[in-house]
Scaffold this motif. Structure first.
Motif, PDB file in Angstrom:
ATOM      1  N   ALA A   1       0.779  -1.180  -0.167  1.00 34.94           N
ATOM      2  CA  ALA A   1       0.045  -0.114   0.005  1.00 34.94           C
ATOM      3  C   ALA A   1       0.733   1.237   0.134  1.00 34.94           C
ATOM      4  O   ALA A   1       0.556   2.305  -0.803  1.00 34.94           O
ATOM      5  CB  ALA A   1      -0.817   0.122   1.380  1.00 34.94           C
ATOM      6  N   HIS A   2       1.919   1.299   0.776  1.00 37.17           N
ATOM      7  CA  HIS A   2       2.714   2.372   0.685  1.00 37.17           C
ATOM      8  C   HIS A   2       3.353   2.452  -0.435  1.00 37.17           C
ATOM      9  O   HIS A   2       3.984   3.628  -0.921  1.00 37.17           O
ATOM     10  CB  HIS A   2       3.678   2.347   2.163  1.00 37.17           C
ATOM     11  CG  HIS A   2       2.986   2.547   3.221  1.00 37.17           C
ATOM     12  ND1 HIS A   2       3.090   4.147   3.707  1.00 37.17           N
ATOM     13  CD2 HIS A   2       2.203   2.099   4.241  1.00 37.17           C
ATOM     14  CE1 HIS A   2       2.436   4.167   4.817  1.00 37.17           C
ATOM     15  NE2 HIS A   2       1.928   2.857   5.017  1.00 37.17           N
ATOM     16  N   CYS A   3       3.947   1.297  -1.141  1.00 35.25           N
ATOM     17  CA  CYS A   3       4.641   1.391  -2.319  1.00 35.25           C
ATOM     18  C   CYS A   3       4.082   2.022  -3.315  1.00 35.25           C
ATOM     19  O   CYS A   3       4.433   2.957  -4.132  1.00 35.25           O
ATOM     20  CB  CYS A   3       5.288   0.112  -2.640  1.00 35.25           C
ATOM     21  SG  CYS A   3       6.647  -0.310  -1.483  1.00 35.25           S
TER      22      CYS A   3
ATOM     23  N   PRO B   1       0.614  10.502  12.035  1.00 41.98           N
ATOM     24  CA  PRO B   1      -0.403  10.600  11.227  1.00 41.98           C
ATOM     25  C   PRO B   1      -0.949   9.031  10.835  1.00 41.98           C
ATOM     26  O   PRO B   1      -0.013   8.253  10.956  1.00 41.98           O
ATOM     27  CB  PRO B   1       0.072  11.107  10.013  1.00 41.98           C
ATOM     28  CG  PRO B   1       1.290  11.031   9.924  1.00 41.98           C
ATOM     29  CD  PRO B   1       1.726  11.119  11.379  1.00 41.98           C
ATOM     30  N   ALA B   2      -2.008   8.696  10.535  1.00 39.75           N
ATOM     31  CA  ALA B   2      -2.376   7.156  10.221  1.00 39.75           C
ATOM     32  C   ALA B   2      -1.663   6.865   8.980  1.00 39.75           C
ATOM     33  O   ALA B   2      -1.147   7.460   7.926  1.00 39.75           O
ATOM     34  CB  ALA B   2      -4.019   7.358  10.221  1.00 39.75           C
ATOM     35  N   SER B   3      -1.682   5.650   8.737  1.00 39.98           N
ATOM     36  CA  SER B   3      -0.936   4.930   7.812  1.00 39.98           C
ATOM     37  C   SER B   3      -1.870   4.737   6.665  1.00 39.98           C
ATOM     38  O   SER B   3      -3.028   5.148   6.691  1.00 39.98           O
ATOM     39  CB  SER B   3      -0.543   3.356   7.950  1.00 39.98           C
ATOM     40  OG  SER B   3      -1.690   2.567   8.190  1.00 39.98           O
ATOM     41  N   ILE B   4      -1.077   4.746   5.460  1.00 39.29           N
ATOM     42  CA  ILE B   4      -1.903   4.696   4.062  1.00 39.29           C
ATOM     43  C   ILE B   4      -3.186   3.647   4.273  1.00 39.29           C
ATOM     44  O   ILE B   4      -4.164   3.780   3.699  1.00 39.29           O
ATOM     45  CB  ILE B   4      -1.238   4.473   2.835  1.00 39.29           C
ATOM     46  CG1 ILE B   4      -0.194   5.670   2.731  1.00 39.29           C
ATOM     47  CG2 ILE B   4      -1.805   4.390   1.615  1.00 39.29           C
ATOM     48  CD1 ILE B   4      -0.943   7.129   2.704  1.00 39.29           C
ATOM     49  N   ALA B   5      -2.808   2.497   4.736  1.00 40.77           N
ATOM     50  CA  ALA B   5      -3.602   1.152   4.931  1.00 40.77           C
ATOM     51  C   ALA B   5      -4.901   1.513   5.815  1.00 40.77           C
ATOM     52  O   ALA B   5      -5.938   1.388   5.535  1.00 40.77           O
ATOM     53  CB  ALA B   5      -2.809   0.042   5.510  1.00 40.77           C
ATOM     54  N   ASP B   6      -4.484   2.194   6.873  1.00 42.87           N
ATOM     55  CA  ASP B   6      -5.577   2.773   7.816  1.00 42.87           C
ATOM     56  C   ASP B   6      -6.630   3.777   7.159  1.00 42.87           C
ATOM     57  O   ASP B   6      -7.737   3.707   7.225  1.00 42.87           O
ATOM     58  CB  ASP B   6      -5.076   3.422   9.123  1.00 42.87           C
ATOM     59  CG  ASP B   6      -4.521   2.175   9.991  1.00 42.87           C
ATOM     60  OD1 ASP B   6      -4.760   1.060   9.816  1.00 42.87           O
ATOM     61  OD2 ASP B   6      -3.351   2.607  10.469  1.00 42.87           O
TER      62      ASP B   6
ATOM     63  N   ALA C   1       2.586   2.011  -9.960  1.00 43.66           N
ATOM     64  CA  ALA C   1       1.690   2.127  -8.699  1.00 43.66           C
ATOM     65  C   ALA C   1       0.591   1.055  -8.719  1.00 43.66           C
ATOM     66  O   ALA C   1       0.120   0.503  -7.897  1.00 43.66           O
ATOM     67  CB  ALA C   1       1.217   3.601  -8.678  1.00 43.66           C
ATOM     68  N   VAL C   2       0.322   1.028 -10.100  1.00 43.65           N
ATOM     69  CA  VAL C   2      -1.057  -0.016 -10.280  1.00 43.65           C
ATOM     70  C   VAL C   2      -0.539  -1.180 -10.106  1.00 43.65           C
ATOM     71  O   VAL C   2      -1.276  -2.173  -9.510  1.00 43.65           O
ATOM     72  CB  VAL C   2      -1.543   0.389 -11.790  1.00 43.65           C
ATOM     73  CG1 VAL C   2      -2.877  -0.788 -11.966  1.00 43.65           C
ATOM     74  CG2 VAL C   2      -2.094   1.521 -11.653  1.00 43.65           C
ATOM     75  N   GLU C   3       0.776  -1.846 -10.551  1.00 40.29           N
ATOM     76  CA  GLU C   3       1.190  -3.064 -10.255  1.00 40.29           C
ATOM     77  C   GLU C   3       1.140  -3.141  -8.526  1.00 40.29           C
ATOM     78  O   GLU C   3       1.021  -4.541  -8.149  1.00 40.29           O
ATOM     79  CB  GLU C   3       2.605  -3.286 -10.842  1.00 40.29           C
ATOM     80  CG  GLU C   3       2.419  -3.257 -12.615  1.00 40.29           C
ATOM     81  CD  GLU C   3       1.613  -4.425 -13.101  1.00 40.29           C
ATOM     82  OE1 GLU C   3       1.668  -5.520 -12.628  1.00 40.29           O
ATOM     83  OE2 GLU C   3       0.764  -4.222 -14.137  1.00 40.29           O
ATOM     84  N   HIS C   4       1.794  -2.349  -7.943  1.00 38.41           N
ATOM     85  CA  HIS C   4       1.853  -2.591  -6.625  1.00 38.41           C
ATOM     86  C   HIS C   4       0.451  -2.657  -5.982  1.00 38.41           C
ATOM     87  O   HIS C   4       0.094  -3.605  -5.036  1.00 38.41           O
ATOM     88  CB  HIS C   4       2.596  -1.480  -5.797  1.00 38.41           C
ATOM     89  CG  HIS C   4       3.753  -1.439  -5.889  1.00 38.41           C
ATOM     90  ND1 HIS C   4       4.802  -2.413  -5.224  1.00 38.41           N
ATOM     91  CD2 HIS C   4       4.907  -0.966  -6.864  1.00 38.41           C
ATOM     92  CE1 HIS C   4       5.982  -2.216  -5.375  1.00 38.41           C
ATOM     93  NE2 HIS C   4       6.165  -1.244  -6.356  1.00 38.41           N
ATOM     94  N   LEU C   5      -0.582  -2.140  -6.723  1.00 35.11           N
ATOM     95  CA  LEU C   5      -1.934  -1.982  -6.024  1.00 35.11           C
ATOM     96  C   LEU C   5      -2.451  -3.496  -6.370  1.00 35.11           C
ATOM     97  O   LEU C   5      -3.199  -4.106  -5.546  1.00 35.11           O
ATOM     98  CB  LEU C   5      -2.737  -1.002  -6.695  1.00 35.11           C
ATOM     99  CG  LEU C   5      -4.322  -0.810  -6.478  1.00 35.11           C
ATOM    100  CD1 LEU C   5      -4.370  -0.513  -4.948  1.00 35.11           C
ATOM    101  CD2 LEU C   5      -4.917   0.193  -7.171  1.00 35.11           C
ATOM    102  N   LYS C   6      -2.006  -4.257  -7.421  1.00 28.54           N
ATOM    103  CA  LYS C   6      -2.671  -5.529  -7.867  1.00 28.54           C
ATOM    104  C   LYS C   6      -2.130  -6.675  -6.855  1.00 28.54           C
ATOM    105  O   LYS C   6      -2.801  -7.562  -6.639  1.00 28.54           O
ATOM    106  CB  LYS C   6      -2.207  -5.911  -9.119  1.00 28.54           C
ATOM    107  CG  LYS C   6      -2.844  -5.315 -10.119  1.00 28.54           C
ATOM    108  CD  LYS C   6      -2.303  -5.741 -11.725  1.00 28.54           C
ATOM    109  CE  LYS C   6      -2.812  -4.651 -12.549  1.00 28.54           C
ATOM    110  NZ  LYS C   6      -2.353  -5.256 -14.018  1.00 28.54           N
ATOM    111  N   GLN C   7      -0.806  -6.291  -6.116  1.00 28.87           N
ATOM    112  CA  GLN C   7      -0.327  -7.239  -5.138  1.00 28.87           C
ATOM    113  C   GLN C   7      -1.163  -7.196  -3.791  1.00 28.87           C
ATOM    114  O   GLN C   7      -0.812  -8.242  -3.061  1.00 28.87           O
ATOM    115  CB  GLN C   7       1.098  -7.012  -5.103  1.00 28.87           C
ATOM    116  CG  GLN C   7       2.108  -6.969  -6.277  1.00 28.87           C
ATOM    117  CD  GLN C   7       2.031  -8.384  -7.041  1.00 28.87           C
ATOM    118  OE1 GLN C   7       2.070  -9.361  -6.433  1.00 28.87           O
ATOM    119  NE2 GLN C   7       2.260  -8.397  -8.429  1.00 28.87           N
TER     120      GLN C   7
END
Length: 1362
Positions: free
Chosen positions: A984-986, A1107-1112, A1007-1013
């Motif tokens: 998510a952060h990548c 701050p909250a993480s990207i996943a949160d 970024a889209v490829e990281h999102l797929k993972q």
């Protein structure tokens, strides 16, 4: 301290101003030179006047190149020059022309702000025919606002003309008012403003403007002038704004005196109102009225005017107050008739400066003929004068105190007059054409002895004389003082002395003001520099009566000695010591001592000896006579110098052996060092890479005594305090104290004892030690064992000092001493050095807690305290930070993006929140350009034991250091670096980098490829929504509107103009948009089947606040409206298709009004979507677009192979990708287009391109075979027609076959047009195969079935003949 010339301003465009003022003369000179003979007269002209060294010699070769500046270097003397006392406005005028220069600030090459004077207005001032400018002054008007601090509101330019007119202008050349008070030429304009009386008995002077004519003097009341000018300026402002309100300016109150009994007058000064004493009243009355004259009870108040000229040389006039009523001025009739018209026209100024000159020409001529009424002057006879029939006065300059005046004459003399007595008290000779000015200097505060009641400040008066014939500027002390300064300034300068300040100031408004005015300015015509004279007050004091002047002489001599380089140290010490002892004034003695202590080349022994001698001399004096401040200063500096010498001697000591303790102090630390030994080694290898450093930033730079003294300060209680502005200064001082001890070169116990005895608190020493230790991390890692041992010894010594660890400290609470150490380690970015310091401090704190517990409990139980628990957590955190920092220090491979290395610390990670670690690793992934698939492989290693065993079997050389460190880091952060969190952060890091550089389309695709993972659908859904709303939708909508506007795929120029990137980047962007929306739809469908995850952090990092993480944040996003997402995905696919194949289409035109309104809305909202059957016209447009897409794709594919080996493989991306047909079919189902039409068109286009094998595969999916057969039958006829009729290599069997064909078939073949085929040269075997397939799909009762049979026979016959 002596007089000095300080440049504070410089004129811009000086040559342009000079050429503008002398343009007419230059033209006339050039015309005269063409007609006259060219004589070389330089010899006899120089012999004629020896005083003038630069003469104008006309030669034949220089005629065309001469300019005004070259022929008349003293051009400034021919101009009327006026400078505002605030130095913000300069007026240069000559004849009818004038130039106004206003102050502006600019930055020079060194970055320093400097003031310049630039041209703000230039033009012609004269309105009357034949008149010229004869005098000018600049009067700054004070602001009436309460918040004013002394700066002028605006400046009025008063100009006198040879016609007698006096006109008032703004800084921008706008005429405010004009007065004709006398019909003779204006000789001089002078002003007097309010000055605060320095003594109770001094008469308060009022403001006035005085105008001198050849035989008359007009004085205008300052208050009346101030109000009139303000009213006129307001009227001009209203006129400029096209207003209709006209407020007549109030009349000016003035007095007009006719000066009698003096032959000629050239200059004057208005001394002001003076009150005579009773004796002077009686003396004057007896002299004027005789013995029997009556005397009034009170002396009358009189205004004194002093004039210079001839017969007599100087005249004194006295006007008794109250004898003459002030006159009320009437604006000149020529002015009054045009006043209202100029105001109503909102125009370009006053007095006929209108744009339509032809229209008002008659009015101007009539106004000029009608002269205004001129009041008669009140006779004022001369009281007395200084008669000298041969001497002609040229100028007079009044002093600021109104008691003295300087007069110049044609004999080259400067005479000093006492105005109260009417005496000439001093005369200077040899100053032909001299220019005068005055400077009044106030005594510095604090320089006199303090008393119970504050004494008034003394003022010194100096006369400034500029002799242009000699090019010298001199400063003379008044009244009979010596010359205190002289400067060679050149022969072409102009001395500017205003003699007044701001107008509109009174005793009430001037309270608290700081008037920013210059008394005397020197304008250099060669370079345009404006300089002022700086005069110290003490120069006015006599050397015999002033010890300060003598002390200043000693101070100057001492400064000269310190600047000399060739003097030996012994001689320097003895001379400076003698001078310091001779200085009597404490402030000057302190200044001399400070100069000595700040001198860089003076030896330390010299400084210590001189300071000690001075201190001893104070001790031997009477305590009441010694200045306590100076004694304290000397004592503290002597103490610091001795401390410096002691530390310097300890650092140079060679015998640094310490008594070794019975137990090894590193016994408890060795286990910790062995545990982190490998990672420390790797960190040291990465951290000690070559880098650029500056010598002045090096911690090894020796600390001089001067630097040491500047960083140390002694408090009132005798303690030493460390002062520093930058961290490097603290590190340098710490290295001076402790580095030799850490290296084992100096005895630690002696160093600590010396510092403790000097009075430096343990807390400051601890700060110095830790700051230096952390800063010199590279040197520490070279010998970690020795350094750690010495650091332990030092820390224990400091802890045992008085005031370090409180004796009442409870081991169950936090110790401020150890908290300071821990807080320094927490904030440090040097992970390895901080970890080693934490090891040492943990061990020392544990020993301290244990000893205190043993002394109290006398038990064998291990002591447990809150302090030790804090150290355990801190050490664990530092180990985590060390691994993370080592990973971040890995150099990226060549060719990658690179960038600065992120510096980590415990504080930074805690403030970064739950996602701080993942954010740092994501930046590392971006720097190293690590592929998402490779990152997933590495993350899977820590979960499989087989991979670990495989890694153990690998050799050390085969191991990837980045993989090894990343796996180790993930093990230390199992929660913070979980796969979904890291991906998510990548993903977010790549999309942020893409937003910074949108041309790099690969960033968004990665970024889209990281999102797929990301495995969890909830996180995937939230991040997709955040990416779309934050970065994508704005650029996506811009692209859609641009394509809709141009009606086709935009070219590179339009894309860069509207979207901000090139056309290729737009294509890549749209491809990523399609993938992102597809992921969004899939995640939305799968989110209902999985549970949202719950993230947590490691136990030692539970204190993270940030701050909250990207996943949160992703989990907090709302759900999306699936049809709306699908709607945008459809548009993105259409846009991507149009850009890929460069097609003409208006994408938004393929949707109805509901569909258009739904675009670019928030995906989480419910919008009104298109439903039901679409308009046939829109469906037709969609169908045409998809058919053209299929045609473009077929044309983009490779040419067919002549062999039967099968079709060549197609790429996975770009216009030749093999998934375009399936995409068009999917789009057709969404766009309500019959997919069978698309299939038939695709089959036909494939056959048309000659791709028969691919066409046969696609033919199996076609449903309506009859229509397809009819289309392909025409294509077959075109192929045979090309082979039989249009081929260049026609054979005889082909001609015979054509003759045997039935006439109907032959006619049909001839009607075919083979040019419609993109690939007509197809083998006959493929054509025969196609015809045989047609006979199979066409029914026997089809109208064209028989035609197909005939074509089959013809093709077989033709192939048999071949």
């Amino acid at each position: 301290m002596s007089c000095s010339l300080l440049e504070f301003c410089r004129l811009q465009e000086l040559k342009t101003v000079r050429d503008y003022l002398f343009q007419r003369q230059k033209t006339a000179d050039e015309e005269d030179k063409t007609d006259e003979l060219t004589w070389d007269t330089s010899d006899w002209e120089s012999a004629w006047d020896n005083d003038v060294k630069e003469e104008n010699a006309t030669t034949p070769t220089s005629t065309a190149e001469e300019s005004v500046g070259q022929t008349a270097p003293g051009w400034l003397q021919d101009c009327v020059v006026a400078l505002s006392p605030c130095s913000d406005l300069l007026v240069l005028a000559r004849e009818q022309k004038a130039v106004f220069l206003s102050a502006k600030w600019r930055t020079d090459d060194s970055g320093r702000e400097e003031m310049t004077l630039a041209v703000s207005w230039s033009g012609t001032l004269c309105n009357e025919e034949g008149e010229s400018v004869s005098s000018a002054i600049c009067i700054p008007l004070a602001s009436q606002k309460r918040s004013s601090t002394g700066r002028p509101d605006w400046t009025c330019v008063v100009v006198g003309f040879s016609s007698g007119y006096v006109r008032f202008y703004t800084e921008h050349g706008v005429l405010l008012l004009a007065q004709l008070l006398h019909e003779d030429p204006v000789l001089k304009l002078k002003c007097r403003t309010y000055e605060i009386p320095r003594h109770p008995g001094v008469t308060e002077q009022h403001e006035e403007l005085s105008i001198l004519y050849p035989a008359s003097l007009v004085t205008i009341d300052g208050f009346s002038l101030f109000q009139s000018l303000r009213a006129c300026r307001n009227q001009v402002a209203r006129a400029t704004a096209a207003g209709n309100d006209v407020i007549q300016p109030p009349p000016l109150a003035y007095k007009k005196w006719g000066l009698q009994e003096m032959d000629s007058i050239v200059d004057h000064c208005s001394v002001g109102v003076m009150a005579t004493s009773v004796f002077d009243q009686m003396k004057n009355a007896s002299s004027l009225g005789g013995f029997n004259v009556s005397i009034k009870g009170s002396p009358p108040a009189m205004s004194q005017y002093v004039t210079v000229g001839t017969g007599p040389y100087t005249g004194f006039f006295y006007a008794v107050e109250g004898n003459s009523q002030p006159l009320l001025s009437h604006v000149a009739m020529a002015v009054a008739s045009k006043l209202t018209s100029a105001l109503f026209n909102a125009a370009s100024g006053w007095l006929g400066w209108n744009k339509n000159k032809n229209k008002n020409k008659a009015e101007e001529e009539a106004a000029q003929k009608q002269k205004p009424k001129v009041e008669a002057a009140t006779p004022l006879p001369i009281r007395f004068g200084l008669p000298d029939s041969r001497r002609h006065g040229e100028s007079i300059c009044l002093s600021p105190c109104n008691t003295l005046a300087g007069v110049t004459d044609d004999f080259g003399r400067v005479t000093l007059l006492d105005l109260s007595r009417g005496f000439a008290i001093r005369m200077w000779k040899g100053y032909r054409d001299a220019q005068l000015g005055w400077m009044q200097i106030a005594e510095e505060r604090g320089s006199r002895e303090a008393s119970s009641a504050p004494a008034p400040r003394r003022h010194a008066l100096f006369l400034i004389i500029y002799a242009p014939r000699r090019g010298i500027l001199e400063v003379w002390a008044m009244q009979r003082g010596p010359r205190v300064g002289a400067f060679n300034v050149g022969k072409h300068c102009r001395l500017l002395y205003a003699g007044y300040r701001l107008m509109g100031v009174n005793s009430v408004t001037s309270q608290g003001w700081q008037l920013h005015t210059q008394q005397v300015c020197l304008l250099d015509s060669t370079n345009g520099a404006l300089r002022t004279v700086n005069i110290p007050f003490h120069l006015a004091l006599s050397d015999k009566k002033s010890e300060r002047a003598k002390d200043m002489h000693f101070l100057k001599k001492c400064t000269t000695l310190l600047k000399s380089r060739d003097i030996e140290a012994d001689i320097l010490e003895s001379e400076v010591k003698r001078l310091l002892l001779d200085i009597k004034h404490p402030a000057i003695k302190k200044q001399a001592l400070e100069s000595l202590l700040s001198h860089k080349s003076a030896p330390v022994s010299c400084l210590a000896n001189i300071t000690s001698t001075l201190y001893d001399s104070f001790k031997n004096q009477d305590p009441d006579e010694v200045d306590e401040t100076l004694l304290q200063f000397c004592s503290t500096r002597l103490k610091l110098l001795r401390l410096y010498c002691d530390i310097q001697d300890l650092n140079a000591c060679t015998d640094a052996t310490e008594s070794s303790p019975e137990t090894d102090p590193l016994e408890g630390i060795k286990d910790d060092l062995s545990r982190v030994g490998l990672i420390l080694l790797r960190y040291a290898q990465l951290h000690t890479r070559p880098s650029v450093t500056f010598a002045q930033d090096s911690p090894d730079l020796p600390v001089t005594a001067q630097v040491f003294l500047s960083h140390m300060e002694c408090t009132e209680d005798g303690q030493l305090k460390i002062n520093y502005k930058e961290e490097s200064e603290l590190n340098q001082l710490g290295s001076f104290f402790f580095w030799s001890a850490l290296c084992g070169k100096s005895p630690i116990h002696k160093v600590c004892a010396t510092l403790e005895q000097a009075g430096i608190t343990p807390q400051q020493l601890l700060s110095l030690l830790l700051s230096m230790w952390l800063q010199r991390e590279k040197e520490v890692l070279q010998k970690p064992d020795e350094m750690v041992q010495n650091l332990h010894t030092l820390l224990v010594k400091l802890s045992n000092m008085k005031g370090a660890v409180e004796e009442t400290w409870d081991t169950q609470s936090i110790s401020p001493w150890w908290h300071q150490v821990r807080n320094t380690c927490v904030q440090s970015h040097n992970a390895a050095a901080a970890l080693l310091a934490a090891f040492v401090a943990h061990h020392a704190a544990k020993a301290s807690v244990t000893s205190r517990a043993d002394s109290r409990l006398q038990s064998e139980w291990e002591a447990v305290s809150l302090e030790l628990e804090q150290w355990v957590v801190c050490v664990h955190q530092l180990e985590d930070v060390l691994v993370l920092q080592t990973l971040l220090l890995l150099p990226p491979p060549q060719g990658t993006t690179g960038g600065p290395v992120t510096q980590c610390s415990i504080k930074m990670l805690l403030e970064g929140g739950a996602g701080g670690v993942a954010d740092s690793v994501s930046k590392w992934v971006f720097r190293h350009n690590l592929a998402p698939e490779r990152l997933k492989e590495i993350l899977d290693i820590k979960d499989t034991e087989t991979e670990q065993e495989t890694d153990e079997n690998k050799s050390q050389d085969d191991k990837d250091p980045s993989e090894e460190l990343l796996v180790a880091l993930c093990k230390r952060f199992p929660n913070s670096l979980s796969p979904d969190m890291l991906f998510a952060h990548c993903c977010w890091e790549y999309v942020v980098q893409w937003n910074k550089d949108p041309e790099e389309g690969c960033y968004l695709s990665w970024a889209v490829e990281h999102l797929k993972q990301i495995s969890n659908a909830h996180i995937q859904l939230g991040i997709s929504v955040m990416m779309w709303s934050t970065f994508i939708v704005k650029r996506f909508s811009t692209t859609a509107f641009l394509m809709e506007k141009v009606g086709k795929a935009p070219k590179d120029r339009l894309c860069r103009r509207d979207v901000g990137v090139g056309d290729k980047a737009v294509t890549s962007f749209l491809s990523s948009c399609v993938q992102l929306l597809q992921i969004l739809m899939e995640a939305d469908s799968a989110a209902d089947e999985v549970v949202a995850p719950v993230f947590s952090v490691e136990e030692v990092w539970s204190g993270a606040e940030g701050p909250a993480s990207i996943a949160d944040l992703a989990l907090e996003q709302r759900g999306v409206h699936f049809p709306l997402v699908q709607h945008h995905c459809l548009l993105a696919s259409l846009l991507h298709t149009a850009m890929t194949f460069s097609m003409k289409v208006k994408p938004l035109g393929l949707f109805d009004s509901k569909g258009k309104n739904a675009f670019f809305r928030d995906l989480t909202t419910i919008q009104l979507m298109p439903n039901g059957d679409m308009d046939p016209a829109i469906v037709s447009l969609r169908q045409d677009f998809l058919l053209r897409v299929l045609t473009s794709w077929v044309q983009a594919t490779d040419s067919p192979s002549s062999s039967d080996s099968g079709p060549s493989p197609l790429p996975s991306n770009g216009p030749m990708a093999d998934w375009w047909p399936s995409l068009c079919l999917d789009l057709g189902s969404l766009l309500q287009v019959n997919p069978d039409i698309l299939r038939r068109h695709l089959v036909y286009e494939l056959y048309n391109q000659g791709l028969d094998l691919r066409a046969e595969q696609m033919m199996l999916e076609v449903e309506d075979k009859d229509v397809l057969g009819s289309q392909l039958l025409v294509l077959t006829g075109q192929r045979l027609s090309y082979s039989l009729l249009h081929s260049q290599s026609q054979t005889q069997p082909a001609m015979e076959l054509l003759a045997r064909l039935p006439p109907t078939l032959c006619t049909w073949l001839k009607a075919m047009d083979p040019s419609e085929l993109r690939c007509p040269a197809v083998p006959l075997s493929q054509t025969s195969r196609l015809i045989s397939r047609l006979t199979e799909i066409l029914p026997e009762n089809h109208a064209q079935y028989s035609l197909a049979l005939h074509l089959l026979e013809a093709a077989e016959a033709l192939s048999t003949d071949d």
